[in-house]
Design a protein around this motif. Sequence first.
Motif: not given
Lengths: 111, 118
Positions: B90-94
Motif C-alpha cells: 500500500s501507500f503509507y503517508i504520515c
Amino acid sequence: GEDVEQSLFLSVREGDSSVINCTYTDSSSTYLYWYKQEPGAGLQLLTYIFSNMDMKQDQRLTVLLNKKDKHLSLRIADTQTGDSAIYFCAERGSSASKIIFGSGTRLSIRP
Amino acid sequence: GAVVSQHPSRVICKSGTSVKIECRSLDFQATTMFWYRQFPKQSLMLMATSNEGSKATYEQGVEKDKFLINHASLTLSTLTVTSAHPEDSSFYICSAHHVGQGALGGYTFGSGTRLTVV
C-alpha cells in the motif's frame, strides 16, 4: 460517525473553471480542508475554511461552505494542465485532532 | 514552511519480513503524528494517532501488533509493518501536527512510502 463524500471524477476543458463538491456529516466540524495529491506523492494543503465562514478566496481558488447543508465546494478558475490531480476534501471535528478525508476527486484536463 | 520528511519513499520486501518507515518533522515540533494508508485510487484511511511519549491510538480494525508505532521524540515517529504480507502492500503517508497552530493549516504531510511485499 463522521463521513465525507465526493464524486470520483471530474473532467474540464483547459481554461474553464472546475468545481469540486463535497458533503460531510459531522455537524461539529470546525475546519474543512482541500488537499491536492499528484501521482505518487503526498498531500499538499491547498486551502482551508473555518466553519463560521461562508467563502474564502485565494488567487484562483474559491471555497464555498454551506454549513446548513454541510456542503463544501472548491472552484478552480482558469484550470490548467498542472491542476490535474486528485483533490481531497477533509474535515476536522471539534472534539478530535484527527482529519477525516473524502474519497478524492480525480480532476482531468482536456485540451 | 513546515516540512515533513518521510523515508523510504519506496520499499520492496519479502513476505514475512518487517519494514520500518520514518516520519520526521524537520523544522517544527510535532506532539501528534498521524499514519494513513491509501489503497490504489482510494482515499486515505487513518490507521493511528501517535502522541509523543505515549502509546499510539489505533483506529478500529487496525492491528496494533502488526503496525507498530513509536513516537519517541517530538520530531520522529516510526511505523513498523511486522511480518509483512502481500496484502500489506500500500501507500503509507504520515502527517504531523504543528504545536501551537491548532487547525490553521497545521497538518503537514510526508511524501508517502510505497510498500510492495513480494
